[in-house]
Design an enzyme around this catalytic site. Structure first.
Site, PDB file in Angstrom:
ATOM      1  N   GLY A  97       0.843  -1.214   0.000  1.00 20.11           N
ATOM      2  CA  GLY A  97       0.000   0.000   0.000  1.00 20.11           C
ATOM      3  C   GLY A  97       0.866   1.248   0.000  1.00 20.11           C
ATOM      4  O   GLY A  97       1.865   1.316   0.713  1.00 20.11           O
ATOM      5  N   ARG A 107       1.108  -5.102  -5.499  1.00 21.74           N
ATOM      6  CA  ARG A 107       1.231  -6.295  -4.662  1.00 21.74           C
ATOM      7  C   ARG A 107       1.520  -7.453  -5.617  1.00 21.74           C
ATOM      8  O   ARG A 107       0.875  -7.580  -6.649  1.00 21.74           O
ATOM      9  CB  ARG A 107      -0.065  -6.538  -3.890  1.00 21.74           C
ATOM     10  N   ASP A 121       5.430  -5.107   5.901  1.00 17.29           N
ATOM     11  CA  ASP A 121       6.051  -6.398   6.232  1.00 17.29           C
ATOM     12  C   ASP A 121       6.058  -7.383   5.066  1.00 17.29           C
ATOM     13  O   ASP A 121       7.018  -8.136   4.890  1.00 17.29           O
ATOM     14  CB  ASP A 121       5.456  -7.003   7.506  1.00 17.29           C
ATOM     15  N   THR A 128       4.222   2.520   5.555  1.00 13.26           N
ATOM     16  CA  THR A 128       2.826   2.073   5.564  1.00 13.26           C
ATOM     17  C   THR A 128       2.056   2.960   6.526  1.00 13.26           C
ATOM     18  O   THR A 128       2.572   3.315   7.592  1.00 13.26           O
ATOM     19  CB  THR A 128       2.668   0.596   5.997  1.00 13.26           C
ATOM     20  N   ASP A 153      -0.255   2.069   8.308  1.00 15.52           N
ATOM     21  CA  ASP A 153      -0.767   1.279   9.439  1.00 15.52           C
ATOM     22  C   ASP A 153       0.124   1.306  10.683  1.00 15.52           C
ATOM     23  O   ASP A 153      -0.325   0.924  11.761  1.00 15.52           O
ATOM     24  CB  ASP A 153      -0.967  -0.181   9.011  1.00 15.52           C
ATOM     25  N   ASP A 201       2.317  -0.688  11.573  1.00 21.02           N
ATOM     26  CA  ASP A 201       2.256  -2.018  12.194  1.00 21.02           C
ATOM     27  C   ASP A 201       3.525  -2.842  11.980  1.00 21.02           C
ATOM     28  O   ASP A 201       3.461  -4.069  11.962  1.00 21.02           O
ATOM     29  CB  ASP A 201       1.028  -2.788  11.664  1.00 21.02           C
ATOM     30  N   MET A 218      -8.691   3.046   8.577  1.00 19.40           N
ATOM     31  CA  MET A 218      -7.983   1.887   8.015  1.00 19.40           C
ATOM     32  C   MET A 218      -7.213   1.117   9.093  1.00 19.40           C
ATOM     33  O   MET A 218      -6.955   1.638  10.174  1.00 19.40           O
ATOM     34  CB  MET A 218      -7.055   2.323   6.906  1.00 19.40           C
ATOM     35  N   ARG A 264      -6.253  -3.113   8.625  1.00 23.09           N
ATOM     36  CA  ARG A 264      -6.814  -4.457   8.460  1.00 23.09           C
ATOM     37  C   ARG A 264      -6.441  -5.343   9.640  1.00 23.09           C
ATOM     38  O   ARG A 264      -7.265  -6.057  10.182  1.00 23.09           O
ATOM     39  CB  ARG A 264      -6.281  -5.049   7.149  1.00 23.09           C
ATOM     40  N   GLU A 278     -15.704   8.222  21.930  1.00 24.42           N
ATOM     41  CA  GLU A 278     -16.380   7.596  23.071  1.00 24.42           C
ATOM     42  C   GLU A 278     -15.879   6.172  23.274  1.00 24.42           C
ATOM     43  O   GLU A 278     -15.719   5.697  24.389  1.00 24.42           O
ATOM     44  CB  GLU A 278     -17.883   7.546  22.725  1.00 24.42           C
ATOM     45  N   SER A 302     -24.048  13.878  21.757  1.00 24.57           N
ATOM     46  CA  SER A 302     -23.508  13.259  20.539  1.00 24.57           C
ATOM     47  C   SER A 302     -22.241  12.476  20.888  1.00 24.57           C
ATOM     48  O   SER A 302     -21.537  12.846  21.825  1.00 24.57           O
ATOM     49  CB  SER A 302     -23.170  14.330  19.495  1.00 24.57           C
ATOM     50  N   GLU A 338     -10.848  -1.069  10.487  1.00 23.43           N
ATOM     51  CA  GLU A 338     -11.587  -1.934   9.557  1.00 23.43           C
ATOM     52  C   GLU A 338     -11.487  -3.414   9.927  1.00 23.43           C
ATOM     53  O   GLU A 338     -12.376  -4.188   9.605  1.00 23.43           O
ATOM     54  CB  GLU A 338     -11.119  -1.709   8.117  1.00 23.43           C
TER      55      GLU A 338
HETATM   56  O1  F6P Z   1      -1.816   0.402   3.568  1.00 28.08           O
HETATM   57  C1  F6P Z   1      -2.342  -0.431   4.528  1.00 28.08           C
HETATM   58  C2  F6P Z   1      -3.786  -0.626   4.271  1.00 28.08           C
HETATM   59  O2  F6P Z   1      -4.299   0.635   4.151  1.00 28.08           O
HETATM   60  C3  F6P Z   1      -4.629  -1.398   5.270  1.00 28.08           C
HETATM   61  O3  F6P Z   1      -4.987  -0.694   6.403  1.00 28.08           O
HETATM   62  C4  F6P Z   1      -5.783  -1.799   4.400  1.00 28.08           C
HETATM   63  O4  F6P Z   1      -6.484  -2.869   4.902  1.00 28.08           O
HETATM   64  C5  F6P Z   1      -5.126  -2.124   3.132  1.00 28.08           C
HETATM   65  O5  F6P Z   1      -3.976  -1.308   3.066  1.00 28.08           O
HETATM   66  C6  F6P Z   1      -5.970  -1.954   1.915  1.00 28.08           C
HETATM   67  O6  F6P Z   1      -5.152  -1.971   0.800  1.00 28.08           O
HETATM   68  P1  F6P Z   1      -5.631  -2.133  -0.695  1.00 28.08           P
HETATM   69  O7  F6P Z   1      -6.944  -1.456  -0.828  1.00 28.08           O
HETATM   70  O8  F6P Z   1      -4.552  -1.480  -1.483  1.00 28.08           O
HETATM   71  O9  F6P Z   1      -5.695  -3.581  -0.936  1.00 28.08           O
END
Ligand code: F6P
Length: 329
Positions: free
Chosen positions: A18, A79, A110, A133, A135, A137, A177, A179, A195, A223, A230
């Site tokens: 990504g 990818r 990774d 990235t 993320d 992560d 975002m 995953r 919250e 509110s 995700e």
């Molecule tokens: O770049 C990381 C990330 O944004 C994740 O959080 C997400 O799940 C994933 O890439 C989605 O990537 P793509 O839509 O390119 O498959």
């Protein structure tokens, strides 16, 4: 960590997985620092896909003008699921050798580092990773290039949602975002006054979220915003809204922020991080060290074996989520 003796003349650079804001700042810095050490840099387009299709382009220091502020990646990304096959990696290694590329800088996550590590292990192609990235992560580094920008992009959206949530006394579920990781959710949740925060790693339940919202309502709160990553367990944002509705009758509006979090001009933090990591990447290769990732520990740059970075999981710090919960009174 790997050691090699070959003198580097030509460096290959690619972005993979990504895209993340700040990748261009990293490319710019690698090319310019390499040139200052009399190294040529070749750009490999679309990550491992370009390595397999011989999509190699020359990159000049001057050609890197006006990209530091641009999101995305001028080298494109992709990818390449087939790259997990040794026979496919052999083709890539032969292409690199044929093009005279002596060493690589890989900017990605990774999955990208797994490919990079294998190229060193199997074909002795020296490589250094720069974690890129949104993320955040990657194990072994406090920060990845792109995370700060993504958090600020999401936060900007949440501040806007807050205006309308407040005007209508509404409950919103905002999906960010991540995953497999809750870093963006935790940071945005804390900075945005959420919250409740749902992440893949933390077992927040719908029951707990409903209780918290009900209690807040009793205290006069009209509110609320729930942030969800995700990849969190009760499902995607619409499933969460359904579950909350069924459990409590509360009607939640859903807003999925999606890929806008991956784009946009990188923040100063991301540009600086990318430039510093790029400098360290080139210097490390010139010392004959490789199979490493440049990471950060606090504000210091560190070198971490790629094998370590790809074989451990980095967990979202729970204290961010607990603090956000405490502050949402
Ligand atoms: O770049 C990381 C990330 O944004 C994740 O959080 C997400 O799940 C994933 O890439 C989605 O990537 P793509 O839509 O390119 O498959």
């Amino acid at each position: 960590m790997g050691k090699f003796q070959t003198q580097i003349r030509k460096l290959g650079i690619y972005t993979s997985g990504g895209d993340a804001p700040g990748m261009n700042a990293a490319i710019r810095a690698v090319v310019r620092i390499a040139a200052s050490k009399n190294l040529e840099t070749v750009g490999i387009l679309s990550g491992y896909l370009g390595m397999l299709d011989k999509q190699f382009i020359e990159l000049s220091p001057r050609g890197m003008g006006n990209i530091i502020q641009r999101g995305g990646t001028i080298l494109k990304t992709g990818r390449a699921p087939d790259f997990h096959k040794p026979e496919v990696r052999k083709v890539a290694a032969e292409n690199l050798k044929q093009a005279g590329i002596d060493a690589l800088v890989c900017i990605g996550g990774d999955g990208s580092f797994r490919g990079a590590h294998a190229l060193w292990e199997e074909h002795r192609i020296p490589v250094i990773g720069i974690p890129g990235t949104i993320d955040n992560d990657i194990y072994g580094t406090d920060r990845t290039v792109g995370f700060d920008t993504a958090v600020n992009t999401a936060l900007d959206a949440i501040d806007k949602i807050r205006d309308t949530a407040d005007s209508h006394d509404r409950l919103f579920i905002v999906e960010v975002m991540g995953r497999n990781s809750g870093f963006i959710a935790a940071w945005v949740g804390l900075a945005g006054g959420a919250e409740e925060i749902f992440t893949p790693e933390v077992n927040t339940t719908v029951d707990k979220a409903v209780d918290r919202i009900r209690e807040a309502q009793k205290r006069g709160k009209k509110s609320s915003i729930i942030i969800t990553a995700e990849g969190q367990k009760p499902g995607r944002a619409y499933d969460l809204a359904d579950a909350i509705r069924k459990k409590s009758g509360l009607d939640a509006k859903v807003c999925i922020l999606g890929h806008q979090q991956r784009g946009g001009s990188p923040t100063a933090n991301d540009r600086i991080l990318a430039s510093r990591m790029a400098g360290a990447a080139v210097e490390t290769l010139l010392k004959g060290d490789c199979d490493l990732m440049v990471g950060t520990e606090g504000n210091q740059l560190v070198l971490v074996p790629l094998e370590e970075a790809i074989s451990h999981e980095k967990k979202t710090p729970l204290d961010y989520i607990h603090l956000a919960n405490q502050l949402a009174t």
